[in-house]
Design a protein around this motif. Structure first.
Motif, PDB file in Angstrom:
ATOM      1  N   UNK A   1       0.857  -1.184   0.000  1.00 58.29           N
ATOM      2  CA  UNK A   1       0.000   0.000   0.000  1.00 58.29           C
ATOM      3  C   UNK A   1       0.896   1.238   0.000  1.00 58.29           C
ATOM      4  N   UNK A   2       0.819   2.006  -1.061  1.00 54.93           N
ATOM      5  CA  UNK A   2       1.590   3.251  -1.142  1.00 54.93           C
ATOM      6  C   UNK A   2       0.822   4.358  -0.451  1.00 54.93           C
ATOM      7  N   UNK A   3       1.545   5.161   0.307  1.00 50.92           N
ATOM      8  CA  UNK A   3       0.903   6.303   0.949  1.00 50.92           C
ATOM      9  C   UNK A   3       1.880   7.462   1.028  1.00 50.92           C
ATOM     10  N   UNK A   4       1.320   8.649   1.133  1.00 48.44           N
ATOM     11  CA  UNK A   4       2.111   9.870   1.234  1.00 48.44           C
ATOM     12  C   UNK A   4       1.735  10.569   2.523  1.00 48.44           C
ATOM     13  N   UNK A   5       2.503  10.320   3.582  1.00 51.29           N
ATOM     14  CA  UNK A   5       2.175  10.957   4.864  1.00 51.29           C
ATOM     15  C   UNK A   5       2.603  12.409   4.867  1.00 51.29           C
TER      16      UNK A   5
END
Length: 286
Positions: free
Chosen positions: A117-121
């Motif tokens: 799961x790619x995410x951009x915090x």
């Protein structure tokens, strides 16, 4: 510019070695090697910058048995304040990636696929990662930059190595120019003694030799740089895959300008070193 032009009288005193002399050939070889090494170092530095910029703010959640836990991980990530994007990598994309490495055997092996799961915090990615790993047992919060840090270190190390080699080549060129200048003094010892006898100073004598070395160094540097430039252009024309992957060519226009200035820098260094060595040698002979 007068340094590059020799009068007929000066040519009779100190005959030019021509393009077949030792200094032009030596400088041409050194310039060729230096520009190839320098271009490699610049390409590595640019690659490291592209890789670093691409993974600077990229994070992912990896779950080995991801089919069941992926929804919970996505929900936990979206519940965190500051998270701008959460997107699961499709299983089909993972299978295509495995197929590139394993070939047709990937379909027969029926390997279990992890969930990625790619995410951009936003702010404080470490706190977000700890919360996700606590909420979803077995999940790993991975920083792409941390994962690729060994690669970035290797690229930086190779860049420094290329820079060090370029400096060593410059030092070797300087030493060779010193030897060639001293050899030229020995060859024209009689002419030098006559010039001293009629009142010529060490600077006037050295000026004749330095001028010839400057011309030879410039000719050799430009010749070596031209051959290196042709080879680099041919290599870059065949590096379409690397350009496509990186999104930018390995060498930019600023790099090309820097490489184009190297032969002139080599000629200037050779001229300076030759002048110092000649004046010192002439002073020792008095």
């Amino acid at each position: 510019m007068s340094m590059l032009f020799v009068t007929d009288a000066e040519k009779r005193l100190i005959p030019a070695s021509g393009v077949r002399g030792p200094v032009p050939l030596l400088i041409a070889i050194m310039a060729f090697v230096m520009i190839v090494v320098a271009s490699s170092g610049l390409a590595l530095a640019n690659t490291a910058s592209v890789v670093k910029a691409g993974v600077e703010s990229r994070y992912s959640i990896q779950i080995n048995d991801g089919a069941a836990k992926a929804p919970a991980a996505i929900a936990a990530a979206r519940a965190q304040s500051g998270v701008k994007r959460v997107e699961q990598v499709p299983p089909e994309a993972l299978r295509r990636t495995l197929e590139r490495w394993l070939g047709p055997a990937n379909a027969e092996a029926d390997l279990p696929l992890p969930a990625i799961i790619d995410l951009k915090p936003g702010t404080d990615p470490a706190a977000i990662g700890r919360h996700i790993e606590k909420a979803v047992p077995g999940a790993r919060f991975v920083s792409h930059r941390t994962s690729l840090e060994p690669l970035l270190k290797a690229l930086r190390g190779l860049t420094l190595l290329a820079l060090g080699l370029a400096v060593l080549i410059a030092l070797a060129s300087s030493a060779a120019v010193v030897l060639a200048a001293r050899g030229s003094l020995d060859t024209h010892r009689g002419t030098i003694e006559v010039m001293h006898g009629i009142g010529a100073t060490d600077r006037q004598v050295a000026h004749l030799f330095v001028r010839q070395i400057a011309v030879d160094a410039l000719l050799g540097g430009v010749a070596g740089a031209s051959v290196a430039g042709i080879i680099i252009v041919l290599i870059l024309r065949g590096a379409g895959t690397a350009t496509m992957l990186a999104g930018t060519p390995p060498l930019g226009w600023s790099d090309a300008l820097l490489l184009a200035l190297l032969p002139f820098a080599i000629a200037a260094l050779a001229t300076l070193v030759a002048r110092i060595a000649l004046l010192r040698a002439l002073h020792e002979r008095l």
